[in-house]
Write an enzyme that holds these catalytic residues in place. Structure first.
Site, PDB file in Angstrom:
ATOM      1  N   TYR A 141       0.822  -1.214   0.000  1.00 39.24           N
ATOM      2  CA  TYR A 141       0.000   0.000   0.000  1.00 39.24           C
ATOM      3  C   TYR A 141       0.854   1.262   0.000  1.00 39.24           C
ATOM      4  O   TYR A 141       0.396   2.313  -0.441  1.00 39.24           O
ATOM      5  CB  TYR A 141      -0.891   0.026   1.240  1.00 39.24           C
ATOM      6  CG  TYR A 141      -2.209  -0.702   1.084  1.00 39.24           C
ATOM      7  CD1 TYR A 141      -2.237  -2.074   0.865  1.00 39.24           C
ATOM      8  CD2 TYR A 141      -3.414  -0.025   1.191  1.00 39.24           C
ATOM      9  CE1 TYR A 141      -3.439  -2.745   0.745  1.00 39.24           C
ATOM     10  CE2 TYR A 141      -4.625  -0.689   1.080  1.00 39.24           C
ATOM     11  CZ  TYR A 141      -4.626  -2.046   0.853  1.00 39.24           C
ATOM     12  OH  TYR A 141      -5.829  -2.697   0.744  1.00 39.24           O
ATOM     13  N   LYS A 189       3.262 -15.495   2.937  1.00 38.06           N
ATOM     14  CA  LYS A 189       3.575 -16.249   1.715  1.00 38.06           C
ATOM     15  C   LYS A 189       5.080 -16.488   1.736  1.00 38.06           C
ATOM     16  O   LYS A 189       5.823 -16.108   0.820  1.00 38.06           O
ATOM     17  CB  LYS A 189       3.124 -15.425   0.495  1.00 38.06           C
ATOM     18  CG  LYS A 189       3.142 -16.167  -0.818  1.00 38.06           C
ATOM     19  CD  LYS A 189       2.045 -17.211  -0.957  1.00 38.06           C
ATOM     20  CE  LYS A 189       2.235 -18.009  -2.231  1.00 38.06           C
ATOM     21  NZ  LYS A 189       1.333 -19.181  -2.331  1.00 38.06           N
ATOM     22  N   ASP A 221      -2.698 -18.502   0.843  1.00 37.07           N
ATOM     23  CA  ASP A 221      -3.657 -19.207  -0.021  1.00 37.07           C
ATOM     24  C   ASP A 221      -4.402 -20.279   0.781  1.00 37.07           C
ATOM     25  O   ASP A 221      -5.622 -20.416   0.687  1.00 37.07           O
ATOM     26  CB  ASP A 221      -2.978 -19.776  -1.275  1.00 37.07           C
ATOM     27  CG  ASP A 221      -1.671 -20.512  -0.992  1.00 37.07           C
ATOM     28  OD1 ASP A 221      -1.206 -20.495   0.173  1.00 37.07           O
ATOM     29  OD2 ASP A 221      -1.114 -21.113  -1.929  1.00 37.07           O
ATOM     30  N   ASP A 245      -6.346  -7.061   4.244  1.00 33.64           N
ATOM     31  CA  ASP A 245      -7.473  -6.434   3.542  1.00 33.64           C
ATOM     32  C   ASP A 245      -8.359  -7.520   2.938  1.00 33.64           C
ATOM     33  O   ASP A 245      -9.580  -7.520   3.108  1.00 33.64           O
ATOM     34  CB  ASP A 245      -6.926  -5.504   2.446  1.00 33.64           C
ATOM     35  CG  ASP A 245      -8.034  -4.873   1.637  1.00 33.64           C
ATOM     36  OD1 ASP A 245      -8.991  -4.363   2.251  1.00 33.64           O
ATOM     37  OD2 ASP A 245      -7.951  -4.896   0.389  1.00 33.64           O
ATOM     38  N   ASP A 249     -12.303  -9.162   4.531  1.00 32.80           N
ATOM     39  CA  ASP A 249     -13.569  -9.201   3.784  1.00 32.80           C
ATOM     40  C   ASP A 249     -14.070 -10.638   3.680  1.00 32.80           C
ATOM     41  O   ASP A 249     -15.258 -10.917   3.843  1.00 32.80           O
ATOM     42  CB  ASP A 249     -13.398  -8.635   2.361  1.00 32.80           C
ATOM     43  CG  ASP A 249     -13.706  -7.144   2.271  1.00 32.80           C
ATOM     44  OD1 ASP A 249     -13.442  -6.418   3.252  1.00 32.80           O
ATOM     45  OD2 ASP A 249     -14.202  -6.703   1.210  1.00 32.80           O
TER      46      ASP A 249
HETATM   47  C1  IPM Z   1     -10.397  -1.307   3.917  1.00 32.73           C
HETATM   48  C2  IPM Z   1     -10.639  -0.751   2.543  1.00 32.73           C
HETATM   49  C3  IPM Z   1      -9.485   0.169   2.170  1.00 32.73           C
HETATM   50  C4  IPM Z   1      -8.230  -0.676   2.142  1.00 32.73           C
HETATM   51  C5  IPM Z   1      -9.676   0.916   0.822  1.00 32.73           C
HETATM   52  C6  IPM Z   1     -10.968   1.717   0.813  1.00 32.73           C
HETATM   53  C7  IPM Z   1      -8.504   1.784   0.492  1.00 32.73           C
HETATM   54  O1  IPM Z   1     -10.818  -1.775   1.619  1.00 32.73           O
HETATM   55  O2  IPM Z   1     -10.315  -0.517   4.874  1.00 32.73           O
HETATM   56  O3  IPM Z   1     -10.281  -2.526   4.041  1.00 32.73           O
HETATM   57  O4  IPM Z   1      -7.921  -1.313   1.130  1.00 32.73           O
HETATM   58  O5  IPM Z   1      -7.530  -0.683   3.161  1.00 32.73           O
HETATM   59 MG    MG Z   2     -10.838  -3.703   2.484  1.00 29.25          MG
END
Ligand code: IPM
Ligand code: MG
Length: 358
Positions: A141, A189, A221, A245, A249
């Protein structure tokens, strides 16, 4: 008296933040606190005013606060233009970097009443309760160089981690594990990446300072697969920025909706609390967005940010009761959905009622 910087941001941000503030006000009423809110612009909301996505003024307001409550970022007005020089998301990244918010804590749990919403089989998710500790200010990032080369025919991102960066986030993970089931899984990884091998070396060395915490390792993975097959095997997942990240999710499917997951970002200065979901622009202004992740982020703000555990417990208990009574937005209860504001009113009302309020 506590100072809270409030950054609603984009899309549904203002609506979900309004509900979290409602809940914080009921806590203030019940427990005799004063919360002093200062609102500030970030993301597309700032850009639309001709400002930077993380304006200096917002940074100052954040620096002076005891904690930051943040809504969401992302505005379709600025999407789909890969050539755009500035994007709303840069506001979030700049804020994380400038405030030194290197540790992102994303707890994932399941609510028995909502188990049917998860696409995973019930026997896999009953009792799942894990915490993703994501490194937030390093890795791909932020690594330099990051640029287009050769007339746009080549692109470079850089993944970079120092021992210091790994140590400070690993320390957070070990400490959090001590408050939980005392197990850390380092996800990396290391079979391919040099940075991952450094993570393993540093974290392995640190483990001897935490003999009561069990440490194991998993390639990312495989971790993506194990999260779905057997999420109960995880307690604390420690991982770098991009893996965290993605996995956080993915882990949200355990709870049935990403609209339920709060997060805390901590570092050297003021901590920040935000739902992990995005700005859901299609739902903005319709009073339909699920405010629970933001309300649960406010609970984390009370617990971690202001050191008010009883107040945090009260908010979490009120959310659980709200789920039991099915006062829920359409993502959780399509048959008879409540509005965003009704969910917030209900949670706040439960807390006030405990104190004889209205
Ligand atoms: C999160 C989001 C952010 C990230 C984006 C919006 C930049 O997906 O907070 O997980 O990738 O960190
Ligand atoms: Mg995210």
């Amino acid at each position: 008296m506590y100072k809270i910087a409030v950054l609603p941001g984009d899309g549904i941000g203002p609506e979900i933040i309004a509900e979290a503030v409602k809940v914080l006000n009921s806590v203030a009423f019940g427990y005799g606190h004063r919360f002093n809110y200062t609102y500030a612009l970030i993301g597309g909301a700032a850009m639309r005013q001709g400002l930077d996505p993380y304006p200096d003024e917002t940074h100052q307001i954040c620096l002076e606060a005891d904690a930051i409550l943040f809504g969401a970022i992302g505005d379709p007005h600025y999407d789909n233009n890969p050539d755009a020089k500035v994007r709303p998301e840069q506001g979030l990244l700049a804020m994380r970097k400038k405030l030194g918010l290197y540790a992102n804590l994303r707890p994932v749990r399941m609510y028995p009443e909502l188990m049917h919403l998860s696409p995973l089989k019930e026997d896999r998710i009953i009792g799942a309760d894990l915490l993703v500790v994501r490194e937030l200010t390093g890795g791909l990032y932020f690594g330099e160089p990051r640029e287009l080369r050769n007339n746009g025919t080549l692109a470079v991102d850089t993944c970079l981690y120092s021992v210091d960066e790994i140590e400070r986030i690993a320390q957070v993970a070990f400490k959090m594990a001590r408050l939980r089931r005392k197990k850390v899984t380092l996800v990396d990884k290391a079979n391919v990446l040099e940075t991952s091998r450094l993570w393993r070396r540093v974290v392995t060395r640190m483990a001897s300072d935490y003999p009561d915490v069990e440490l194991d390792f998993m390639f990312v993975d495989n971790a993506a697969m194990q999260l779905i097959i057997n999420p109960k095997r995880f307690d604390v997942i420690l991982t770098e920025n991009l893996f965290g990240d993605i996995l956080s999710d993915e882990a949200s499917v355990i709870s049935g909706s990403i609209g339920l997951l709060p997060s805390a970002s901590i570092g050297d200065r003021v901590p920040l609390f935000e739902p992990i979901h995005g700005s859901y622009p299609e739902g903005a202004g319709k009073n339909i967005a699920n405010p629970l992740a933001t309300i649960l982020s406010a609970a984390m703000l009370l617990r971690t940010g202001l050191n008010l555990p009883a107040e945090a417990d009260a908010v979490e208990a009120a959310v659980e009761e709200t789920i039991r009574q099915k006062i829920l937005t359409w993502d959780l209860y399509p048959a008879n959905p409540a509005k965003t504001s009704e969910v917030g009113d209900f949670v706040a009302g439960l807390i006030s009622a405990d104190f004889g309020g209205i």
